[in-house]
Motif scaffolding. Structure first.
Motif, PDB file in Angstrom:
ATOM      1  N   MET A   1       0.836  -1.198   0.000  1.00  0.00           N
ATOM      2  CA  MET A   1       0.000   0.000   0.000  1.00  0.00           C
ATOM      3  C   MET A   1       0.872   1.249   0.000  1.00  0.00           C
ATOM      4  O   MET A   1       1.811   1.361   0.778  1.00  0.00           O
ATOM      5  CB  MET A   1      -0.922   0.001   1.226  1.00  0.00           C
ATOM      6  CG  MET A   1      -2.022  -1.038   1.164  1.00  0.00           C
ATOM      7  SD  MET A   1      -3.260  -0.797   2.460  1.00  0.00           S
ATOM      8  CE  MET A   1      -2.271  -0.923   3.935  1.00  0.00           C
ATOM      9  N   LYS A   2       0.535   2.155  -0.880  1.00  0.00           N
ATOM     10  CA  LYS A   2       1.319   3.385  -0.994  1.00  0.00           C
ATOM     11  C   LYS A   2       0.669   4.471  -0.159  1.00  0.00           C
ATOM     12  O   LYS A   2      -0.524   4.741  -0.285  1.00  0.00           O
ATOM     13  CB  LYS A   2       1.405   3.819  -2.450  1.00  0.00           C
ATOM     14  CG  LYS A   2       2.394   4.959  -2.682  1.00  0.00           C
ATOM     15  CD  LYS A   2       2.595   5.187  -4.157  1.00  0.00           C
ATOM     16  CE  LYS A   2       3.596   6.307  -4.411  1.00  0.00           C
ATOM     17  NZ  LYS A   2       4.926   5.994  -3.912  1.00  0.00           N
ATOM     18  N   LEU A   3       1.434   5.077   0.720  1.00  0.00           N
ATOM     19  CA  LEU A   3       0.932   6.165   1.545  1.00  0.00           C
ATOM     20  C   LEU A   3       0.659   7.389   0.686  1.00  0.00           C
ATOM     21  O   LEU A   3       1.430   7.715  -0.220  1.00  0.00           O
ATOM     22  CB  LEU A   3       1.957   6.510   2.626  1.00  0.00           C
ATOM     23  CG  LEU A   3       2.209   5.415   3.669  1.00  0.00           C
ATOM     24  CD1 LEU A   3       3.507   5.687   4.414  1.00  0.00           C
ATOM     25  CD2 LEU A   3       1.052   5.335   4.646  1.00  0.00           C
ATOM     26  N   VAL A   4      -0.440   8.059   0.943  1.00  0.00           N
ATOM     27  CA  VAL A   4      -0.790   9.284   0.214  1.00  0.00           C
ATOM     28  C   VAL A   4      -0.320  10.461   1.057  1.00  0.00           C
ATOM     29  O   VAL A   4      -0.888  10.760   2.109  1.00  0.00           O
ATOM     30  CB  VAL A   4      -2.305   9.365  -0.044  1.00  0.00           C
ATOM     31  CG1 VAL A   4      -2.640  10.642  -0.810  1.00  0.00           C
ATOM     32  CG2 VAL A   4      -2.767   8.137  -0.820  1.00  0.00           C
ATOM     33  N   LEU A   5       0.719  11.143   0.607  1.00  0.00           N
ATOM     34  CA  LEU A   5       1.370  12.191   1.391  1.00  0.00           C
ATOM     35  C   LEU A   5       1.459  13.477   0.585  1.00  0.00           C
ATOM     36  O   LEU A   5       1.400  13.466  -0.644  1.00  0.00           O
ATOM     37  CB  LEU A   5       2.782  11.742   1.795  1.00  0.00           C
ATOM     38  CG  LEU A   5       2.896  10.379   2.477  1.00  0.00           C
ATOM     39  CD1 LEU A   5       4.359   9.969   2.574  1.00  0.00           C
ATOM     40  CD2 LEU A   5       2.256  10.414   3.859  1.00  0.00           C
ATOM     41  N   ASP A   6       1.605  14.577   1.275  1.00  0.00           N
ATOM     42  CA  ASP A   6       1.838  15.862   0.617  1.00  0.00           C
ATOM     43  C   ASP A   6       3.341  16.068   0.529  1.00  0.00           C
ATOM     44  O   ASP A   6       3.985  16.501   1.490  1.00  0.00           O
ATOM     45  CB  ASP A   6       1.175  16.992   1.411  1.00  0.00           C
ATOM     46  CG  ASP A   6       1.222  18.322   0.659  1.00  0.00           C
ATOM     47  OD1 ASP A   6       2.040  18.443  -0.267  1.00  0.00           O
ATOM     48  OD2 ASP A   6       0.446  19.225   1.014  1.00  0.00           O
ATOM     49  N   GLN A   7       3.888  15.770  -0.630  1.00  0.00           N
ATOM     50  CA  GLN A   7       5.332  15.852  -0.798  1.00  0.00           C
ATOM     51  C   GLN A   7       5.832  17.289  -0.867  1.00  0.00           C
ATOM     52  O   GLN A   7       7.035  17.539  -0.796  1.00  0.00           O
ATOM     53  CB  GLN A   7       5.747  15.090  -2.063  1.00  0.00           C
ATOM     54  CG  GLN A   7       5.389  13.612  -2.044  1.00  0.00           C
ATOM     55  CD  GLN A   7       6.136  12.822  -0.978  1.00  0.00           C
ATOM     56  OE1 GLN A   7       7.000  13.358  -0.274  1.00  0.00           O
ATOM     57  NE2 GLN A   7       5.822  11.538  -0.850  1.00  0.00           N
ATOM     58  N   GLU A   8       4.917  18.245  -1.020  1.00  0.00           N
ATOM     59  CA  GLU A   8       5.328  19.649  -1.044  1.00  0.00           C
ATOM     60  C   GLU A   8       5.544  20.206   0.355  1.00  0.00           C
ATOM     61  O   GLU A   8       6.073  21.311   0.511  1.00  0.00           O
ATOM     62  CB  GLU A   8       4.280  20.485  -1.787  1.00  0.00           C
ATOM     63  CG  GLU A   8       4.171  20.139  -3.266  1.00  0.00           C
ATOM     64  CD  GLU A   8       3.205  21.050  -3.999  1.00  0.00           C
ATOM     65  OE1 GLU A   8       2.676  21.987  -3.356  1.00  0.00           O
ATOM     66  OE2 GLU A   8       2.977  20.832  -5.197  1.00  0.00           O
ATOM     67  N   VAL A   9       5.112  19.460   1.367  1.00  0.00           N
ATOM     68  CA  VAL A   9       5.338  19.852   2.766  1.00  0.00           C
ATOM     69  C   VAL A   9       6.346  18.887   3.363  1.00  0.00           C
ATOM     70  O   VAL A   9       6.128  17.671   3.380  1.00  0.00           O
ATOM     71  CB  VAL A   9       4.030  19.821   3.589  1.00  0.00           C
ATOM     72  CG1 VAL A   9       4.316  20.183   5.043  1.00  0.00           C
ATOM     73  CG2 VAL A   9       2.998  20.763   2.987  1.00  0.00           C
ATOM     74  N   SER A  10       7.436  19.403   3.857  1.00  0.00           N
ATOM     75  CA  SER A  10       8.463  18.546   4.450  1.00  0.00           C
ATOM     76  C   SER A  10       7.966  17.953   5.764  1.00  0.00           C
ATOM     77  O   SER A  10       7.366  18.657   6.580  1.00  0.00           O
ATOM     78  CB  SER A  10       9.731  19.360   4.713  1.00  0.00           C
ATOM     79  OG  SER A  10      10.615  18.639   5.551  1.00  0.00           O
ATOM     80  N   PRO A  11       8.208  16.662   5.994  1.00  0.00           N
ATOM     81  CA  PRO A  11       7.837  16.080   7.279  1.00  0.00           C
ATOM     82  C   PRO A  11       8.547  16.760   8.440  1.00  0.00           C
ATOM     83  O   PRO A  11       8.050  16.741   9.571  1.00  0.00           O
ATOM     84  CB  PRO A  11       8.260  14.615   7.148  1.00  0.00           C
ATOM     85  CG  PRO A  11       9.280  14.596   6.054  1.00  0.00           C
ATOM     86  CD  PRO A  11       8.857  15.684   5.114  1.00  0.00           C
ATOM     87  N   CYS A  12       9.677  17.372   8.173  1.00  0.00           N
ATOM     88  CA  CYS A  12      10.441  18.042   9.222  1.00  0.00           C
ATOM     89  C   CYS A  12       9.932  19.455   9.509  1.00  0.00           C
ATOM     90  O   CYS A  12      10.294  20.056  10.520  1.00  0.00           O
ATOM     91  CB  CYS A  12      11.917  18.113   8.830  1.00  0.00           C
ATOM     92  SG  CYS A  12      12.670  16.497   8.537  1.00  0.00           S
ATOM     93  N   ASP A  13       9.066  19.960   8.628  1.00  0.00           N
ATOM     94  CA  ASP A  13       8.528  21.307   8.799  1.00  0.00           C
ATOM     95  C   ASP A  13       7.145  21.262   9.446  1.00  0.00           C
ATOM     96  O   ASP A  13       6.843  22.048  10.343  1.00  0.00           O
ATOM     97  CB  ASP A  13       8.451  22.010   7.446  1.00  0.00           C
ATOM     98  CG  ASP A  13       7.996  23.453   7.583  1.00  0.00           C
ATOM     99  OD1 ASP A  13       8.654  24.207   8.314  1.00  0.00           O
ATOM    100  OD2 ASP A  13       6.977  23.819   6.965  1.00  0.00           O
ATOM    101  N   ASP A  14       6.275  20.379   8.976  1.00  0.00           N
ATOM    102  CA  ASP A  14       4.933  20.226   9.534  1.00  0.00           C
ATOM    103  C   ASP A  14       4.479  18.809   9.230  1.00  0.00           C
ATOM    104  O   ASP A  14       3.910  18.533   8.170  1.00  0.00           O
ATOM    105  CB  ASP A  14       3.967  21.248   8.924  1.00  0.00           C
ATOM    106  CG  ASP A  14       2.606  21.282   9.619  1.00  0.00           C
ATOM    107  OD1 ASP A  14       2.175  20.229  10.126  1.00  0.00           O
ATOM    108  OD2 ASP A  14       1.987  22.350   9.665  1.00  0.00           O
TER     109      ASP A  14
END
Length: 685
Positions: A41-54
């Motif tokens: 299963m592929k996670l649906v993520l917002d790649q334009e937002v860094s996980p380290c930022d928010d």
């Protein structure tokens, strides 16, 4: 997930034959196939937002964009989405039951059918509540208030104060009587006193709402306005003596044992002997009063308020309790204030949703056993038991390696953890509703009788030994709780569904979601409230004085951190009110990571990437975020900031991961990134 309030007003044979510890080696080929598919299963993520930022927006942004808040909600999240799926299943059960085609469902079917008969409710108008209103009107002096309040309480009306069964703080195996504060129409005492523009506007709206309800009940506009002013004045007096939610987190302030003779002798505003007799409580001597100051204030308020104004207040509380089930005008006006003005919802929930919730509230275990049959199998329980064992082992490891706790206190902490019981899914014995009369043509009557039935059930516990097998949540509930007075953790079948617990998902996601919830509830046993109780559930200080001070210093870090967060752009979270839940969130996720590491076989296994390039450790953090993906109306955010002991979902996600160096390492975050608190990180457990 919250610990249960202190004042109570919540095939296995095949599993046993296999053995819990052998679960993974006994997977069927189909289960192996499903697990392999889940791993892809592929996670649906917002790649334009860094996980380290928010991290919240990185993990939840796409879900939030794809799932706008429905018109009948003031908040919508994956938590609510699961509640809706469960409610859809309950709706199907109730619809079939109402048609009379399903064996063993006559009572829930009749309750639901009566609730759904909107035409009958509209035709009845205010008539169903008239008997209560007539009883109130007939009172000739204040001496009769005790018996009258008993009648109202048995009808489910929140009038003046609370009374019920409570576990003894000193002897946890005993159930005693307890009196508590109550009687307000606004969500919290502070709504009556805050002088900012928004609070003033809400108070004005509340007064207009009360007046509108009185007009619907038959009063002229002029008379209704006077009654609404009297209600507001009296409730403000009640609020002035009400203990704040923050103060109630200090259990020592709630521990005020006394005798009924002493209490009733000192509290003169109500004939409590008449009240106890009429409410149907068994005879008792020992009791607790959770907030003596409230009853002192109540005496003064009753003495200085006219009988007519007190009766007006009681009539209002009776109408408020029944308004959701009366004719359309009452329903709309009730929603207009509590749903729209207070919470921000644009539309009322469809009637079937309201009636399904009502059936769950009145006949929760009768309805719940049908839910369990459809939604919670033995394989779910088996995997839960594995994770529970893993989390318990991780917590024991955590306690042993603490550098701030003495060996003396560690022994007691490990003793408490070892004694912590666990309940999964549903009760061992279902409640018997035989004595509850339900009529297919009497909506409000069913509400009154179910309230009396529940009140009688609770009051009958007074003087009895505690039943530790009892649940305080119904099986379909999407929640979990820790009970400090019983030292047990409880996970209804309703929450053991995706995204919290997905039988098809791999360990990384499950340990980040339900695993962190398990750790969360365990940690409640050692938060600022839970730590005050010993392994047997007694209110007892088992800490050394120095260790207690060290705990408080570490907890203050969380108070400061979460108290700095804002919601709705203008309202700060209350770091003291949310301390217990924040402690549990931080401890729970950290314990889940320890448990996953032990289950996977070490750091190397956690860092191994799957076919999508995601590590097991990263999946754990994504699993944590997935259960809090949500958005809220500003009104709802402000309301929760003032009344909810949980932080806002965004802060539950970001505040927790920012305290974990493991998160920073897993996502290659830099010391200057927003999701890295560095030397400011808070850690209790």
């Amino acid at each position: 997930m919250a610990s249960k309030g202190l004042f109570l007003t919540v095939s296995l044979l095949a599993v046993a034959a296999i053995g819990v510890g052998s679960y993974y080696s006994f997977k069927s080929q189909q289960q192996e196939k499903e697990a392999a598919e889940a791993a892809k299963m592929k996670l649906v993520l917002d790649q334009e937002v860094s996980p380290c930022d928010d991290f919240f927006l990185h993990a939840c942004g796409p879900w939030i964009k794809a799932n706008p808040i429905p018109a009948d909600r003031s908040r919508w999240g994956t938590f609510d989405e699961l509640q809706q799926r469960n409610q859809n299943l309950l709706h199907d059960i109730l619809e079939k039951a109402a048609k009379g085609n399903e064996a063993g469902t006559a009572k829930i079917g009749a309750f639901y059918a009566a609730c759904m008969d909107e035409a009958a409710a509209d035709a009845a108008g205010v008539t169903p509540v008239k008997p209560l209103l007539d009883q109130i009107a007939a009172v000739k002096d204040k001496a009769a208030l005790g018996a009258l309040i008993a009648t109202l309480h048995n009808a489910g009306v929140n009038a003046l104060f609370g009374f019920g069964a409570q576990q003894s703080f000193a002897k946890a195996e005993d159930t005693i009587a307890a009196f508590d504060q109550g009687g307000l129409g606004l969500p919290d005492r502070d709504y009556y006193f805050k002088d900012d523009e928004r609070s003033t506007t809400l108070r004005d709206a509340y007064v207009k709402h009360v007046a509108a309800i009185f007009v619907l009940a038959g009063d002229s506009a002029e008379a209704a306005d006077k009654k609404a002013a009297a209600v507001m004045a009296f409730e403000t007096r009640l609020a002035s003596g009400t203990m704040s939610k923050v103060d109630r987190r200090d259990t020592a302030k709630l521990n005020n044992p006394t005798s009924f003779a002493a209490f009733s002798g000192s509290a003169k505003g109500v004939d409590f002997a008449a009240y106890v007799r009429e409410v149907g409580a068994p005879a008792f001597t020992d009791m607790n009063v959770n907030d003596p100051g409230f009853f002192t204030s109540l005496d003064k308020a009753l003495a200085e308020t006219s009988l007519d104004d007190i009766k007006t207040y009681l009539a209002w509380q009776s109408l408020r309790a029944t308004a959701p089930w009366l004719s359309k005008g009452f329903v709309d006006e009730n929603f207009g204030f509590y749903g729209k003005t207070m919470s921000g919802a644009a539309e009322n929930r469809p009637r079937w949703k309201r009636c399904t919730s009502a059936a769950d509230g009145a006949l929760g275990e009768d309805l719940g056993k049908h839910f369990v049959e459809a939604a919670f199998g033995p394989e779910h329980k088996a995997r839960m038991l594995v994770m529970l064992d893993d989390l318990r082992a991780a917590y024991a490891e955590d306690i042993k390696q603490l550098d701030w706790m003495s060996d003396e206190t560690k022994v007691k902490a490990l003793e408490k953890l070892s004694a912590m019981a666990q309940k999964i899914g549903y009760p061992e014995t279902w409640r018997d509703y035989t004595a509850l009369e339900v009529r297919k043509d009497d909506l409000v009557g069913n509400q009154f009788r179910s309230a009396r039935f529940e009140n009688g059930y609770q009051l009958a516990k007074i003087g009895q030994k505690v039943d530790k097998n009892e649940w305080f949540m119904t099986p379909p509930t999407v929640n979990a709780y820790y009970d400090p007075s019983q030292n047990n953790i409880n996970f209804p079948a309703g929450i053991l569904q995706p995204p919290f617990f997905d039988f098809k998902a791999d360990d990384g996601l499950n340990y980040g979601a339900i695993g962190a919830v398990i750790g969360h509830e365990m940690t409640h046993g050692f938060d600022d409230e839970g730590r005050a109780f010993d392994a047997a559930g007694n209110l007892k200080d088992w800490w050394t004085e120095e260790d207690g001070h060290k705990f408080e210093a570490k907890a203050q870090c969380l108070v400061d951190q979460y108290g700095s967060y804002q919601v709705a752009g203008d309202t700060n979270q209350n770091g003291k009110l949310t301390l217990g839940e924040n402690t549990a969130d931080n401890g729970g996720l950290r314990l889940a990571l320890m448990a996953l590491k032990n289950r996977a076989g070490g750091d190397a296994a956690l860092a191994r990437k799957d076919a999508n390039g995601v590590t097991a450790e990263q999946k754990l953090f994504y699993g944590w975020a997935s259960v809090w993906c949500s958005s809220s109306k500003p009104e709802n955010e402000r309301l929760r900031a003032q009344t909810d002991p949980h932080s806002a979902p965004r802060h539950r996600v970001n505040g927790t991961v920012a305290n974990m160096p493991e998160f920073a390492k897993a996502f290659n975050c830099q010391p200057t990134d927003k999701m890295v608190r560095g030397d400011k990180a808070c850690k209790v457990w």
